[in-house]
Scaffold this active site. Structure first.
Site, PDB file in Angstrom:
ATOM      1  CE  LYS A   1       6.951  11.688  18.801  1.00  0.00           C
ATOM      2  NZ  LYS A   1       5.574  12.144  18.733  1.00  0.00           N
TER       3      LYS A   1
ATOM      4  CB  SER B   1       9.692  18.820  28.372  1.00  0.00           C
ATOM      5  OG  SER B   1      10.023  17.449  28.313  1.00  0.00           O
TER       6      SER B   1
ATOM      7  CB  VAL C   1      11.314  14.905  26.645  1.00  0.00           C
ATOM      8  CG1 VAL C   1      11.536  14.190  25.310  1.00  0.00           C
ATOM      9  CG2 VAL C   1       9.927  14.587  27.178  1.00  0.00           C
TER      10      VAL C   1
ATOM     11  CD  GLU D   1      14.195  26.533  23.089  1.00  0.00           C
ATOM     12  OE1 GLU D   1      13.741  26.594  24.256  1.00  0.00           O
ATOM     13  OE2 GLU D   1      13.505  26.667  22.074  1.00  0.00           O
TER      14      GLU D   1
ATOM     15  CB  CYS E   1      10.907  28.309  24.963  1.00  0.00           C
ATOM     16  SG  CYS E   1      10.305  26.891  24.040  1.00  0.00           S
TER      17      CYS E   1
ATOM     18  CD  GLU F   1       9.269  25.050  31.006  1.00  0.00           C
ATOM     19  OE1 GLU F   1       9.466  25.684  29.957  1.00  0.00           O
ATOM     20  OE2 GLU F   1       9.583  23.857  31.141  1.00  0.00           O
TER      21      GLU F   1
END
Length: 544
Positions: free
Chosen positions: A213, A267, A270, A294, A328, A426
């Site tokens: 996905k 994230s 999540v 990650e 990132c 962030e």
């Protein structure tokens, strides 16, 4: 095993094309962009190798030109998630029993297709769908993905070569690296096409079957990736590409007994929710799932008083603002020694004043759009808060406009509070916050860097003083999984700097290394005895 049997091409990093004016690659890429814009894409899901069209279509727009329709994708639901799992499990027996060299050939061919006939099509899709300029697309969707595929094949063969070093007389010991028992879920982000390609293929390469996905904002280039994998000869059902909501995917996948692992980039919130969900359902699974992720970063650059100002400026500007800070690894906070701050401030402002902002089709634009309106609004709010805060100063940028595309100027905030909001949270956008420290407080500042953020992804130290470099390397050893000395904190290269961080930044399973591939196999040790004993009695039982 015989070494000659593993005689595959030795991988080298794919050369980066420069797209200079008049170059062949520039002409071909511009042609690919024109061709992509000339037609509206109708993008299906792929389950068991078949294109799946639904009645629910979603529109795709370039972030830098949100009135222009690139095409549509067909959105699925829970039934499609189940179909993808069923297709993966149906394909599993034949795929996992396919000999390693035939699996390797598929992904080596995919790498060659990207390096050759698909290079400009994939780069153009990344530019249009994710608003990357030509160079950022080249190092991502071309070079890094090619490197992932080629180097991972090499790591795969090295894993299979690892065998017990000693077998006793009359005994043969060996190790078999089995695919995981079940299916792997690959959940991929918008910001790197290479990551979207690597997460499903690295697991599949080791004999696993995958439900993939992608982020909705990366579907435009994900579709091209699937086209490449199919042309490379990937069998039906090995990787199934679905476009469903996160809750729909999670509800079906994390309740399925054959769920064997997740390969994730996204994230922190999540990922933590996924981990919790897996933990709550652990009793449902046949095996303990592999959890590889990650997540976020609050990446730093520390500038020592001995630093070369030009080196520091380049590291800050490139590290913070390439791809609009949507990496990132992007520099989001900086700590600069007061003795060179005045000079550095001038150099930063001078460089930022020359950066052009606009659509990717104009190759002179360094800055393009952020990914979507949600990201734009979040960043604009942070900038507005800084404008209204008397304790901070915006020394560059601070403007934004979403009338045509989601454009935000590269913005530099200077704060006297090292725990100011934008030093800690962030942002994932073109906003850099700077704290100026006193030179005599260098060591104390390093400790501050280490303690400020929950993240530990990337970081850098800029200095000429070797003692300062060593001190920073030691104190910041847990603050970054990828640490850079006299360079920006972005740009990890496959085969050179395996990527990943710890703490709140993920499981540090190092994409682009053998470490990552080992997560997608389950070893079985086999002992074969050629002349087995035929009595239970040992010698010590005999009477003297």
């Amino acid at each position: 095993m015989l070494k000659g049997f593993f005689n595959i091409p030795s991988p080298t990093n794919e050369p980066v094309l420069n797209y200079a004016p008049g170059s062949k690659e520039r002409i071909l890429l511009k042609e690919a962009i024109v061709q992509a814009r000339a037609q509206q894409a109708d993008i299906p899901m792929y389950i068991a190798g078949k294109a799946i069209f639904t009645h629910k279509k979603q529109s795709l727009y370039p972030p830098h030109d949100h009135q222009y329709l690139l095409g549509h994708y067909h959105q699925g639901d829970k039934s499609h998630v189940q179909q993808a799992i069923d297709a993966a499990l149906a394909a599993k027996p034949q795929w996992e029993n396919l000999s390693w060299e035939h699996r390797a050939s598929i992904f080596l061919k995919a790498a060659d297709l990207i390096a050759g006939p698909y290079r400009y099509k994939l780069n153009a899709a990344t530019m249009l769908g994710q608003s990357k300029n030509a160079f950022q697309a080249e190092i991502d969707s071309a070079c890094e993905l090619i490197d992932f595929l080629r180097f991972n094949v090499k790591y795969m063969t090295e894993i299979y070569q690892q065998q017990p070093p000693i077998s006793a007389h009359g005994v043969w010991n060996r190790t078999e690296q089995r695919p995981l028992e079940g299916f792997v879920f690959a959940l991929t982000p918008f910001n790197f096409t290479a990551i979207a390609g690597n997460l499903p293929t690295s697991a599949a390469m080791m004999g696993n079957v995958v439900v993939w996905k992608p982020s909705n904002t990366q579907i435009y280039s994900a579709h091209v990736l699937m086209e490449i994998f199919k042309e490379a000869g990937l069998p039906d059902g090995v990787i199934n590409l679905i476009y469903v909501s996160g809750p729909d995917a999670g509800q079906v996948i994390f309740n399925h007994p054959d769920f064997a692992g997740i390969h994730f980039t996204g994230s922190t919130a999540v990922f933590q929710d996924i981990w919790k969900n897996i933990g709550n359902n652990i009793h449902r699974y046949k095996t303990y799932p592999r959890i590889v992720g990650e997540t976020g970063g609050k990446d730093f650059i520390v500038v020592h008083g001995s630093a070369d100002p030009q080196v520091a400026t380049t590291a800050l500007v490139r590290g913070a603002f390439e791809y609009q800070g949507q990496k990132c690894s992007a520099a989001s906070r900086a700590y600069i020694a007061s003795s060179i701050w005045s000079e550095l401030k001038t150099l930063i402002q001078k460089d930022l004043a020359t950066l052009k902002i606009g659509p990717v089709e104009d190759f002179s634009n360094f800055i393009n759009a952020v990914i979507d309106e949600k990201s734009f609004d979040k960043l604009a709010k942070y900038i507005d808060n800084a404008k209204n805060d008397p304790n901070v100063e915006i020394i560059a940028g601070g403007q934004y406009d979403k009338s045509k595309g989601y454009f935000i100027e590269p913005t530099v905030i200077v704060t006297k509070d090292p725990f100011y909001t934008t030093m800690c949270e962030e942002l994932f956008g073109p906003v850099l916050t700077i704290f100026v420290y006193q030179d005599q407080d260098f060591e104390k500042t390093l400790e501050l860097v280490d303690q400020t953020s929950i993240y530990a992804l990337t970081g850098a130290i800029i200095a000429q003083d070797r003692y300062a470099l060593e001190k920073a390397t030691q104190i910041l050893r847990n603050a970054a999984g990828n640490f850079y000395i006299n360079d920006k904190c972005t740009g990890a290269v496959v085969g050179q700097q395996p990527f990943g961080g710890a703490r709140g930044s993920g499981t540090n399973d190092k994409a682009g290394s053998m470490i990552n591939l080992l997560r997608w196999v389950s070893p079985r040790t086999i002992k074969e005895t050629f002349n087995p004993p035929k009595s239970y009695r040992y010698s010590f039982l005999e009477e003297a």
